[in-house]
Design a protein around this motif. Structure first.
Motif, short mmCIF file in Angstrom:
data_model
loop_
_atom_site.label_atom_id
_atom_site.label_comp_id
_atom_site.label_asym_id
_atom_site.label_seq_id
_atom_site.Cartn_x
_atom_site.Cartn_y
_atom_site.Cartn_z
N MET A 116 3.44 -0.91 -11.11
CA MET A 116 2.41 -0.85 -10.08
C MET A 116 1.80 -2.20 -9.76
SD MET A 116 1.78 2.18 -8.75
CE MET A 116 0.07 2.11 -8.27
N ALA A 117 1.77 -3.11 -10.75
CA ALA A 117 1.00 -4.36 -10.59
C ALA A 117 1.39 -5.15 -9.34
CB ALA A 117 1.13 -5.22 -11.84
N PRO A 118 2.67 -5.44 -9.09
CA PRO A 118 2.99 -6.22 -7.89
C PRO A 118 2.71 -5.47 -6.60
CG PRO A 118 5.00 -5.50 -9.00
CD PRO A 118 3.86 -5.19 -9.92
N LEU A 119 2.83 -4.15 -6.63
CA LEU A 119 2.56 -3.36 -5.43
C LEU A 119 1.07 -3.41 -5.08
CD1 LEU A 119 4.72 -0.19 -6.25
CD2 LEU A 119 5.43 -2.30 -5.10
N VAL A 120 0.23 -3.24 -6.09
CA VAL A 120 -1.21 -3.28 -5.87
C VAL A 120 -1.65 -4.68 -5.47
CG1 VAL A 120 -3.47 -3.02 -7.00
CG2 VAL A 120 -1.66 -1.33 -7.39
N MET A 172 0.81 -1.22 0.00
CA MET A 172 0.00 0.00 0.00
C MET A 172 0.84 1.27 0.00
SD MET A 172 -3.17 -0.83 2.58
CE MET A 172 -2.56 -2.25 3.48
N ALA A 173 1.84 1.31 0.87
CA ALA A 173 2.66 2.52 1.00
C ALA A 173 3.47 2.76 -0.28
CB ALA A 173 3.59 2.41 2.20
N ALA A 174 4.07 1.71 -0.81
CA ALA A 174 4.90 1.85 -2.01
C ALA A 174 4.06 2.26 -3.21
CB ALA A 174 5.64 0.55 -2.29
N ALA A 175 2.85 1.69 -3.35
CA ALA A 175 1.98 2.05 -4.47
C ALA A 175 1.58 3.53 -4.38
CB ALA A 175 0.73 1.16 -4.46
N ARG A 176 1.32 4.00 -3.17
CA ARG A 176 0.96 5.41 -2.97
C ARG A 176 2.13 6.32 -3.34
NH1 ARG A 176 1.47 8.64 1.78
NH2 ARG A 176 0.03 10.43 1.78
N GLU A 183 -5.13 6.20 -2.96
CA GLU A 183 -4.16 7.08 -3.61
C GLU A 183 -3.11 6.28 -4.36
OE1 GLU A 183 -2.59 9.84 -0.74
OE2 GLU A 183 -4.59 10.65 -0.27
N GLY A 184 -2.96 5.02 -4.02
CA GLY A 184 -2.05 4.13 -4.73
C GLY A 184 -2.77 3.18 -5.68
N ASN A 185 -3.98 3.58 -6.12
CA ASN A 185 -4.80 2.75 -7.04
C ASN A 185 -5.25 1.44 -6.41
OD1 ASN A 185 -4.90 4.56 -9.18
ND2 ASN A 185 -3.07 3.73 -10.18
N ALA A 200 -3.53 13.82 5.98
CA ALA A 200 -3.68 14.60 4.75
C ALA A 200 -3.97 13.69 3.56
CB ALA A 200 -2.40 15.40 4.49
N SER A 201 -4.92 14.09 2.74
CA SER A 201 -5.24 13.33 1.53
C SER A 201 -4.69 14.07 0.31
CB SER A 201 -6.75 13.16 1.41
OG SER A 201 -7.41 14.41 1.35
N THR A 202 -4.42 13.31 -0.74
CA THR A 202 -3.86 13.86 -1.96
C THR A 202 -4.68 13.33 -3.14
OG1 THR A 202 -1.68 13.72 -0.91
CG2 THR A 202 -1.73 14.18 -3.27
N PRO A 203 -5.08 14.18 -4.08
CA PRO A 203 -5.91 13.73 -5.20
C PRO A 203 -5.10 13.03 -6.28
CG PRO A 203 -5.51 16.08 -5.39
CD PRO A 203 -4.87 15.64 -4.08
N VAL A 204 -4.63 11.83 -5.97
CA VAL A 204 -3.91 11.00 -6.95
C VAL A 204 -4.51 9.60 -6.94
CG1 VAL A 204 -1.76 12.30 -6.76
CG2 VAL A 204 -2.14 10.34 -5.25
N GLY A 205 -4.16 8.81 -7.95
CA GLY A 205 -4.66 7.44 -8.01
C GLY A 205 -6.18 7.42 -8.10
#
Length: 202
Positions: free
Chosen positions: A121-125, A106-110, A166-168, A194-199
């Motif tokens: 991204m695939a292995p992280l998700v 989760m952290a790495a994907a974010r 945020e990390g899809n 804090a939230s960030t508008p990504v993913g």
């Protein structure tokens, strides 16, 4: 008490959130990650690993988010880390998950989404969904991850689970996890992350 942190760091949020829940007065010291301030000599004197968060308390310097959670619980709020062998083992198991599978899922994907990195991204998700499925099963019929009351295991897992989209990483398939996140956010003193508008959160 001083907490060296950055507002988008889930590791730092763990500690900030716990300090807030415990109602412990503290000063937030912003570490500018965009300028690699954590790699400069003044910060490395506090933590040679060059990582946030770092807590200064009563002349002591404690680094590593989970280590800080343990310190705070032992010193100020032992109910968050019960000392019986089986109870502590149950908590430590989830602290290891936070430091391992969550950090590399989760952290790495974010991080990839936050900073536009080119990682696959695939292995992280996939790793994130595996852990969320285990959390979902663990939370079946119970309110908290490790014990019958909230512990630092819940504190440690919350931040990156809450921002997994945020990390899809879609949280829709995990109703128990989403209910647990809501219980965490309802704790007195809870400090929002804090939230960030990504993913998927874009």
């Amino acid at each position: 008490m001083k907490l060296h942190y950055h507002p988008i760091s889930g590791h730092a949020h763990r500690v900030h959130n716990f300090l807030s829940i415990l109602n412990l007065p503290h000063e937030l010291v912003h570490v500018d990650l965009t300028r690699a301030e954590q790699k400069g000599a003044p910060f490395l004197a506090l933590n040679p690993f060059g990582q946030i968060p770092v807590l200064e308390d009563d002349g002591h310097v404690i680094a590593d988010s989970n280590a800080i959670l343990v310190y705070l619980a032992r010193r100020y709020a032992p109910q968050w880390l019960p000392a019986t062998p089986l109870q502590e083992a149950a908590v430590q198991r989830w602290l290891s998950v936070a430091a391992g599978e969550v950090a590399f899922g989760m952290a790495a994907a974010r991080i990839v989404q936050l900073f536009g990195r080119g990682d696959d991204m695939a292995p992280l998700v996939a790793r994130a969904h595996r852990i969320l499925a285990l959390m979902e099963a663990q939370l079946e019929g119970r309110a908290w991850l490790a014990l019958e009351t909230p512990t630092i295991a819940d504190i440690s897992l919350y931040s990156y689970a809450a921002r997994a989209p945020e990390g899809n990483v879609d949280l829709a398939p995990y109703p128990n996890v989403r209910a647990w996140l809501a219980r965490m956010e309802a704790l007195p003193g809870f400090a929002p992350f804090a939230s960030t508008p990504v993913g998927l959160a874009a």
